[in-house]
Design an enzyme around this catalytic site. Structure first.
Site, PDB file in Angstrom:
ATOM      1  N   HIS A   1       0.798  -1.226   0.000  1.00 21.32           N
ATOM      2  CA  HIS A   1       0.000   0.000   0.000  1.00 21.32           C
ATOM      3  C   HIS A   1       0.830   1.276   0.000  1.00 21.32           C
ATOM      4  CE1 HIS A   1      -4.487   0.959   1.027  1.00 21.32           C
ATOM      5  NE2 HIS A   1      -4.085   1.527  -0.079  1.00 21.32           N
TER       6      HIS A   1
ATOM      7  N   ASP B   1      -9.847  -0.550   4.178  1.00 18.06           N
ATOM      8  CA  ASP B   1      -8.624  -1.041   4.792  1.00 18.06           C
ATOM      9  C   ASP B   1      -8.892  -1.361   6.265  1.00 18.06           C
ATOM     10  OD1 ASP B   1      -5.884  -1.398   5.566  1.00 18.06           O
ATOM     11  OD2 ASP B   1      -5.247   0.097   4.087  1.00 18.06           O
TER      12      ASP B   1
ATOM     13  N   HIS C   1      -6.561  -0.811   8.279  1.00 24.28           N
ATOM     14  CA  HIS C   1      -5.655   0.157   8.900  1.00 24.28           C
ATOM     15  C   HIS C   1      -5.868   1.545   8.288  1.00 24.28           C
ATOM     16  CE1 HIS C   1      -3.854  -3.896   8.713  1.00 24.28           C
ATOM     17  NE2 HIS C   1      -3.548  -3.661   9.986  1.00 24.28           N
TER      18      HIS C   1
ATOM     19  N   ASP D   1      -3.459   3.918   7.790  1.00 30.35           N
ATOM     20  CA  ASP D   1      -2.336   4.354   6.940  1.00 30.35           C
ATOM     21  C   ASP D   1      -2.075   5.850   7.059  1.00 30.35           C
ATOM     22  OD1 ASP D   1      -2.231   1.722   6.151  1.00 30.35           O
ATOM     23  OD2 ASP D   1      -3.220   2.047   4.230  1.00 30.35           O
TER      24      ASP D   1
ATOM     25  N   HIS E   1       4.173   1.216   4.080  1.00 32.87           N
ATOM     26  CA  HIS E   1       2.802   0.910   3.650  1.00 32.87           C
ATOM     27  C   HIS E   1       1.778   1.415   4.657  1.00 32.87           C
ATOM     28  CE1 HIS E   1       2.226  -3.311   5.744  1.00 32.87           C
ATOM     29  NE2 HIS E   1       2.825  -2.460   6.532  1.00 32.87           N
TER      30      HIS E   1
ATOM     31  N   ASP F   1      -7.455  -2.301   0.065  1.00 31.51           N
ATOM     32  CA  ASP F   1      -6.462  -3.182   0.662  1.00 31.51           C
ATOM     33  C   ASP F   1      -7.163  -4.496   0.974  1.00 31.51           C
ATOM     34  OD1 ASP F   1      -4.713  -4.553   2.428  1.00 31.51           O
ATOM     35  OD2 ASP F   1      -3.837  -2.659   3.113  1.00 31.51           O
TER      36      ASP F   1
ATOM     37  N   ASP G   1      -6.612  -6.661   2.940  1.00 33.03           N
ATOM     38  CA  ASP G   1      -6.709  -7.018   4.356  1.00 33.03           C
ATOM     39  C   ASP G   1      -7.951  -6.423   5.029  1.00 33.03           C
ATOM     40  OD1 ASP G   1      -6.199  -4.401   5.356  1.00 33.03           O
ATOM     41  OD2 ASP G   1      -4.097  -4.801   5.744  1.00 33.03           O
TER      42      ASP G   1
ATOM     43  N   GLU H   1      -1.798  -5.301  -1.550  1.00 34.03           N
ATOM     44  CA  GLU H   1      -1.423  -6.149  -0.415  1.00 34.03           C
ATOM     45  C   GLU H   1      -1.766  -7.631  -0.580  1.00 34.03           C
ATOM     46  OE1 GLU H   1       0.528  -5.368   2.049  1.00 34.03           O
ATOM     47  OE2 GLU H   1       0.535  -3.164   2.075  1.00 34.03           O
TER      48      GLU H   1
END
Length: 321
Positions: free
Chosen positions: A107, A130, A132, A134, A147, A245, A247, A290
């Site tokens: 990312h 995502d 997260h 970021d 990332h 992403d 994830d 990712e």
């Protein structure tokens, strides 16, 4: 393709573009009416060669940044120069009136994607799907992995000059120095693993964020109505960019990724995010990142890649009926 792997500690995210292609992504897109112009992968290997040459060749005078890395931003030289490549590729695609579909890679490439998009279309609304946020910077990050920094490096008023990070000098160029992201122009979907300092930034800047708690409480349909409404309230005619992403999806469904966190989007929730954004009629660019086949067995890798292809196809307009 943007096969970046240096923004995080695991080898393997550089296989993402190839695996998505081998899973017949182009055929899926042409089957729903798209004309695909695959320009291939950006040549990040040439950056590695260039950096090694600058550092090791006694007959050359290295550039000021070539012999230094930013200590709190791991692999910043190759990540930064790779992001510059991404930014220029995105700008070129937009200028040629093509739809940028960016295949990562980790990312960290989001710095380049966002910079290119915001340079070409400053009013772009960002949907960041995502686990997260970021939102880290070299100063805030506990790991130094880039990332986790793409939004933080381009967010306005972050007490940071990203052009001072080795490899990211291009963000201080006349072309890019004012290219930054307004806090009210991004919406997060699916957050569930957010650093304490990132939480404070989200609260202080009033960034719209829908966590997994919000999705559990309100349902993904209502959450997407609120997310799109927030972005269109500011500018009803703005283009949208969605950065996905993998994830964000629960690791039971997408195990082949580097920072998996339990309790993510279900299969239908993940697709609904894509479908609702596509149905807005404003989606103008997409990024998928990712995927890492080395972090799961063959079955898990196949499942993750097939899910990535499915989500991209939904984003590009495939619907149930």
């Amino acid at each position: 393709g943007a096969p970046m792997t240096f923004g995080q500690p695991y080898v393997g995210t550089d296989h993402g573009p190839r695996l998505l292609r081998e899973a017949n992504l182009a055929d899926h897109l042409t089957s729903i009416g798209w004309r695909v112009d695959d320009i291939g992968d950006l040549d990040f290997k040439s950056i590695e060669t260039e950096i090694n040459h600058e550092n090791n060749n006694p007959n050359t005078i290295p550039s000021p940044s070539s012999f230094r890395e930013s200590p709190d931003a791991k692999n910043s030289l190759i990540v930064g120069r790779g992001c510059e490549m991404v930014a220029h590729a995105v700008l070129e695609a937009i200028h040629e009136q093509r739809f940028p579909l960016i295949l990562g890679g980790d990312h960290s490439i989001g710095v380049g994607s966002l910079a290119g998009l915001l340079k070409a279309r400053p009013n772009t609304g960002i949907i960041w799907v995502d686990a997260h946020a970021d939102l880290n910077t070299p100063k805030l990050s506990e790991s130094g992995n880039m990332h986790g920094m793409p939004v933080g490096l381009l967010m306005k008023d972050m007490d940071l000059d990203p052009s001072k990070i080795a490899g990211f000098e291009w963000l201080g160029s006349p072309e890019m120095k004012n290219v930054r992201l307004d806090p009210d122009s991004i919406v997060y979907i699916g957050l569930r693993d957010v650093d304490m300092k990132e939480r404070k930034i989200i609260r202080d800047k009033g960034i719209k964020a829908f966590t997994m708690y919000d999705i559990d409480k309100h349902g993904i349909g209502h959450v997407m109505d609120l997310a799109l409404g927030h972005l269109f309230d500011k500018d009803p005619k703005r283009p949208l960019h969605l950065s996905y992403d993998i994830d964000a999806v629960d690791p039971i469904l997408a195990p082949a990724t580097g920072t998996a966190v339990r309790g993510g989007l279900t299969y239908r929730e993940a697709h609904f995010v894509a479908e609702a954004t596509a149905k807005s009629g404003a989606l103008a660019s997409v990024e998928m990142v990712e995927l890492n086949p080395t972090l799961s067995d063959e079955s898990g890798s196949t499942d993750t890649v097939e899910l990535g292809v499915g989500l991209l196809t939904s984003l590009m307009g495939k619907s149930i009926i």
